[in-house]
Design a protein around this motif. Structure first.
Motif, mmCIF file in Angstrom:
data_model
loop_
_atom_site.group_PDB
_atom_site.id
_atom_site.type_symbol
_atom_site.label_atom_id
_atom_site.label_comp_id
_atom_site.label_asym_id
_atom_site.label_seq_id
_atom_site.Cartn_x
_atom_site.Cartn_y
_atom_site.Cartn_z
ATOM 1 N N ALA A 78 47.542 36.095 38.643
ATOM 2 C CA ALA A 78 47.557 35.684 37.240
ATOM 3 C C ALA A 78 46.143 35.497 36.694
ATOM 4 N N ALA A 79 45.211 35.151 37.586
ATOM 5 C CA ALA A 79 43.849 34.861 37.146
ATOM 6 C C ALA A 79 42.943 36.085 37.128
ATOM 7 N N VAL A 80 43.260 37.064 37.983
ATOM 8 C CA VAL A 80 42.371 38.220 38.151
ATOM 9 C C VAL A 80 43.197 39.499 38.245
ATOM 10 N N ASP A 81 42.661 40.589 37.720
ATOM 11 C CA ASP A 81 43.309 41.894 37.889
ATOM 12 C C ASP A 81 43.012 42.378 39.309
ATOM 13 N N LEU A 82 43.965 42.175 40.200
ATOM 14 C CA LEU A 82 43.730 42.477 41.616
ATOM 15 C C LEU A 82 43.724 43.966 41.925
ATOM 16 N N ALA A 83 44.018 44.796 40.945
ATOM 17 C CA ALA A 83 43.911 46.241 41.142
ATOM 18 C C ALA A 83 42.511 46.739 40.801
ATOM 19 N N ASP A 84 41.675 45.847 40.256
ATOM 20 C CA ASP A 84 40.332 46.229 39.801
ATOM 21 C C ASP A 84 39.284 45.491 40.618
ATOM 22 N N PRO A 85 38.595 46.168 41.538
ATOM 23 C CA PRO A 85 37.605 45.483 42.373
ATOM 24 C C PRO A 85 36.463 44.879 41.559
ATOM 25 N N HIS A 86 36.119 45.503 40.440
ATOM 26 C CA HIS A 86 35.041 44.961 39.602
ATOM 27 C C HIS A 86 35.465 43.637 38.974
ATOM 28 N N ALA A 87 36.737 43.517 38.591
ATOM 29 C CA ALA A 87 37.243 42.273 38.027
ATOM 30 C C ALA A 87 37.226 41.162 39.071
ATOM 31 N N ILE A 88 37.541 41.517 40.313
ATOM 32 C CA ILE A 88 37.522 40.530 41.390
ATOM 33 C C ILE A 88 36.104 40.005 41.604
ATOM 34 N N LEU A 89 35.143 40.904 41.622
ATOM 35 C CA LEU A 89 33.757 40.499 41.821
ATOM 36 C C LEU A 89 33.242 39.676 40.645
ATOM 37 N N ALA A 90 33.696 39.999 39.446
ATOM 38 C CA ALA A 90 33.255 39.263 38.252
ATOM 39 C C ALA A 90 33.885 37.878 38.193
ATOM 40 N N VAL A 109 38.032 38.665 50.474
ATOM 41 C CA VAL A 109 38.474 39.308 49.228
ATOM 42 C C VAL A 109 37.292 39.927 48.505
ATOM 43 N N GLU A 110 36.193 39.210 48.434
ATOM 44 C CA GLU A 110 35.003 39.724 47.753
ATOM 45 C C GLU A 110 34.385 40.885 48.527
ATOM 46 N N ALA A 111 34.421 40.810 49.859
ATOM 47 C CA ALA A 111 33.861 41.891 50.666
ATOM 48 C C ALA A 111 34.657 43.179 50.491
ATOM 49 N N VAL A 112 35.983 43.056 50.445
ATOM 50 C CA VAL A 112 36.836 44.229 50.229
ATOM 51 C C VAL A 112 36.582 44.819 48.848
ATOM 52 N N ALA A 113 36.531 43.959 47.831
ATOM 53 C CA ALA A 113 36.282 44.432 46.470
ATOM 54 C C ALA A 113 34.930 45.131 46.360
ATOM 55 N N ALA A 114 33.911 44.560 47.007
ATOM 56 C CA ALA A 114 32.581 45.164 46.957
ATOM 57 C C ALA A 114 32.559 46.519 47.648
ATOM 58 N N ALA A 115 33.237 46.624 48.777
ATOM 59 C CA ALA A 115 33.274 47.894 49.509
ATOM 60 C C ALA A 115 33.926 48.992 48.676
ATOM 61 N N ILE A 116 34.969 48.634 47.944
ATOM 62 C CA ILE A 116 35.648 49.621 47.098
ATOM 63 C C ILE A 116 34.789 49.956 45.880
ATOM 64 N N ALA A 117 34.233 48.930 45.245
ATOM 65 C CA ALA A 117 33.413 49.144 44.052
ATOM 66 C C ALA A 117 32.182 49.992 44.358
ATOM 67 N N GLN A 118 31.636 49.852 45.549
ATOM 68 C CA GLN A 118 30.433 50.584 45.944
ATOM 69 C C GLN A 118 30.746 51.936 46.579
ATOM 70 N N GLY A 119 32.013 52.273 46.679
ATOM 71 C CA GLY A 119 32.392 53.570 47.220
ATOM 72 C C GLY A 119 32.383 53.664 48.724
#
Length: 254
Positions: A78-90, A109-119
């Protein structure tokens, strides 16, 4: 081995019919499993959402009850768009912790989001990649261990031939079902499970169902039962690996 795994990826566990077909093949190939299947009863499908949200759901569910996991994931979603790694990091630490994540889970969670956002991590590609390669890429992310990677493949992508041998409930169930004097190690259970290729994912589901039955019957010692939860709710030793920071990664099953 690569050829065998590539062949297995042509089949995906999507429905109860897929479970039934694989279970029939397993019991035909290994007669010991007939009695185990009779005791276990219905073998649940347990398919969950795929992609990033599915992986995060597995991380959130580690070491907590299903009710707690559902509540935490609901607040987080509800707080974050969990399909969007950039939203998680923000979102930042405050938002993630407010949803109920422990600090290790927040960092994962942040490490996974960063890995996806950075390719560095492409979950869509891994859904159709052979299991060893997919697991290797997943565990390269801080906080993700073999159990988490294997359960993501098994429950989120429907991979037909994955067996999380580090899972405590599976170790207890196999030891009891096959009359072993002691619970097998991760390495030993992995070797035992080789006999159930190319349907190891359904074999794992079968033994989790069997574990649930013997647990209800108080066959499992209380200490073991307390340590071995149900799929997506347990702290598997296999995932306690040193992270790059030198700390132990949060672990996850069965």
């Amino acid at each position: 081995m690569r050829g065998e795994d590539d062949e297995s990826r042509k089949v995906v566990i999507r429905t109860e019919a897929d479970i039934a077909e694989a279970l029939a093949a397993l019991t035909a190939a290994d007669e010991r499993l007939v009695r185990i299947a009779e005791t276990a009863g219905p073998v649940p499908l347990r398919r969950v959402r795929s992609g990033l949200k599915g992986l995060l759901a597995i991380v959130v569910a580690q070491q907590v009850s299903k009710a707690s996991a559902d509540a935490i994931f609901g607040r987080l979603d509800a707080a974050v768009d969990l399909a969007d790694p950039h939203a998680i990091l923000a979102a930042g630490e405050t938002t993630l912790r407010a949803a109920g994540l422990s600090r290790p889970k927040q960092q994962t969670v942040e490490a996974v989001a960063a890995a996806i956002a950075q390719g560095r991590l492409d979950l869509a590609r891994l859904e159709t990649t052979d299991a060893p390669e997919a697991i290797a890429e997943l565990v390269a992310v801080r906080g993700i261990g073999p159990w988490t990677a294997e359960c993501w493949l098994l429950f989120c992508t429907g991979h037909p031939d994955v067996f999380p041998a580090g899972d405590l409930a599976l170790q207890v169930a196999v030891a009891h079902a096959l009359d072993h004097e002691s619970r097998p190690t991760t390495k030993r259970l992995g070797a035992i499970a080789e006999a159930w290729r190319p349907h190891r994912s359904v074999a794992a589901r079968l033994f989790w169902a069997y574990y649930a039955v013997i647990h209800r019957r108080d066959v499992v010692p209380a200490q073991e039962a307390a340590r071995a939860a149900t799929p997506l709710q347990q702290n598997a030793k296999a995932d306690r690996k040193p992270s790059r920071s030198g700390q132990n990664s949060p672990k996850p099953l069965s």
